[in-house]
Design an enzyme around this catalytic site. Structure first.
Site, mmCIF file in Angstrom:
data_model
loop_
_atom_site.group_PDB
_atom_site.id
_atom_site.type_symbol
_atom_site.label_atom_id
_atom_site.label_comp_id
_atom_site.label_asym_id
_atom_site.label_seq_id
_atom_site.Cartn_x
_atom_site.Cartn_y
_atom_site.Cartn_z
ATOM 1 N N HIS A 59 0.804 -1.222 0.000
ATOM 2 C CA HIS A 59 0.000 0.000 0.000
ATOM 3 C C HIS A 59 0.837 1.272 0.000
ATOM 4 O O HIS A 59 0.305 2.368 0.159
ATOM 5 C CB HIS A 59 -0.936 0.005 1.211
ATOM 6 C CG HIS A 59 -1.982 -1.072 1.161
ATOM 7 N ND1 HIS A 59 -3.011 -1.070 0.237
ATOM 8 C CD2 HIS A 59 -2.135 -2.192 1.899
ATOM 9 C CE1 HIS A 59 -3.761 -2.140 0.421
ATOM 10 N NE2 HIS A 59 -3.255 -2.838 1.420
ATOM 11 N N GLU A 164 -6.738 -13.442 3.290
ATOM 12 C CA GLU A 164 -7.611 -12.269 3.188
ATOM 13 C C GLU A 164 -8.451 -12.262 1.915
ATOM 14 O O GLU A 164 -9.161 -11.294 1.646
ATOM 15 C CB GLU A 164 -6.765 -10.997 3.239
ATOM 16 C CG GLU A 164 -5.699 -10.941 2.149
ATOM 17 C CD GLU A 164 -4.786 -9.743 2.276
ATOM 18 O OE1 GLU A 164 -5.093 -8.807 3.045
ATOM 19 O OE2 GLU A 164 -3.747 -9.724 1.590
ATOM 20 N N ASP A 190 -9.468 -6.662 5.172
ATOM 21 C CA ASP A 190 -9.807 -7.350 3.924
ATOM 22 C C ASP A 190 -10.621 -8.607 4.176
ATOM 23 O O ASP A 190 -11.479 -8.977 3.375
ATOM 24 C CB ASP A 190 -8.541 -7.673 3.142
ATOM 25 C CG ASP A 190 -7.985 -6.448 2.431
ATOM 26 O OD1 ASP A 190 -8.778 -5.672 1.880
ATOM 27 O OD2 ASP A 190 -6.761 -6.261 2.427
#
Length: 272
Positions: A59, A164, A190
């Site tokens: 991210h 996830e 997630d």
């Protein structure tokens, strides 16, 4: 990675994460991505208490140079380190290891087959198919003999797989059973999204899914970890058998610090 004893050469320890997990203790992790810098890692190191540093390349736009500098800073304070990334291709998996990362956390894995492929990209023969180049930091820039480099890298590299996605959740037992997957990791955000209840971390469906992951790990003799949602959540996960906890993160700590500063000076920041 363990390095050979040579005059004037300090012997490097085995990765701390694997050692702590093998001893049955909890691993305390600080995560960074958006604000990653060697100075941030040094500040965390000066405070002490954290066992490992999470470098978020999923991210955040972390470069290989960022990994090189971050791992140098973490090593100076005795903190292990790993890079979280989606295993989309061979180069993305291999390069952080050559830059000095102690391990990898594979995110957005869709199946046991994908997890197995990621492991093979991260391991040398006979376990995997990682390209052999001992000329980077993990091979002491060519000073470690090739047979020793292969053996120690294969033994010491820490590998985790995040559960996830719907595919990973469906195949969690098979993923946990993969040789050289050291642990599974629960990303509550997630996971809640996959279950159709985004953000509802205490929903029974989330807790039941985590319990299933815990059972798969217990059956395979593997550890599992979680991103903590707070002290009560962390203790609940620990009671379920969790052994690795992300307890703090860079952006989170900035928010907490700003709020604390405003609360400390209420005369300058009246409540709105």
């Amino acid at each position: 990675m363990i390095l050979p004893d040579r005059p004037g050469v300090r012997k490097t320890r085995m990765p701390q994460i694997k050692t702590i997990l093998a001893e049955g203790r909890a691993v305390r992790v600080f995560a960074a991505g958006q604000l990653i810098s060697p100075k941030l890692i040094q500040v965390v190191g000066e405070h002490g208490g954290f066992d490992a540093f999470w470098l978020d390349a999923e991210h955040a736009g972390i470069t290989i140079r960022d990994v090189e500098l971050a791992t140098l800073a973490a090593r100076a304070y005795g903190m292990d380190h790993f890079v979280r990334l989606p295993p989309t291709d061979y180069a993305s998996v291999m390069r952080p290891l050559e830059a000095g990362a102690g391990g990898l956390m594979f995110s957005m894995v869709q199946s046991a087959a994908q997890a197995e492929q990621a492991v093979r990209w991260a391991k040398f023969f006979p376990r995997g198919e990682r390209g052999l180049n001992g000329g980077n930091r993990d091979g002491r820039f060519g000073l470690t003999p090739i047979p020793e480099y292969i053996a120690t890298a294969n033994a010491s590299t820490f590998l985790g797989v995040q559960i996830e996605t719907a595919g990973a959740l469906a195949e969690v037992a098979a993923i946990a059973a993969i040789p050289d997957v050291d642990m599974l990791f629960v990303g509550p955000s997630d996971l809640s999204q996959v279950l159709g209840i985004p953000g509802d971390f205490e929903n029974p469906r989330c807790i039941d899914a985590i319990a299933g992951i815990a059972r798969a790990c217990e059956a395979a003799g593997k550890a599992w970890g979680v991103w903590s949602r707070g002290p009560e959540y962390a203790e609940r996960m620990r009671a379920m058998g969790c052994r690795l906890f992300v307890l703090a993160a860079d952006i989170q700590m900035v928010h907490l610090g700003i709020r604390a500063a405003k609360e400390r000076h209420p005369g300058f920041f009246p409540a709105s």
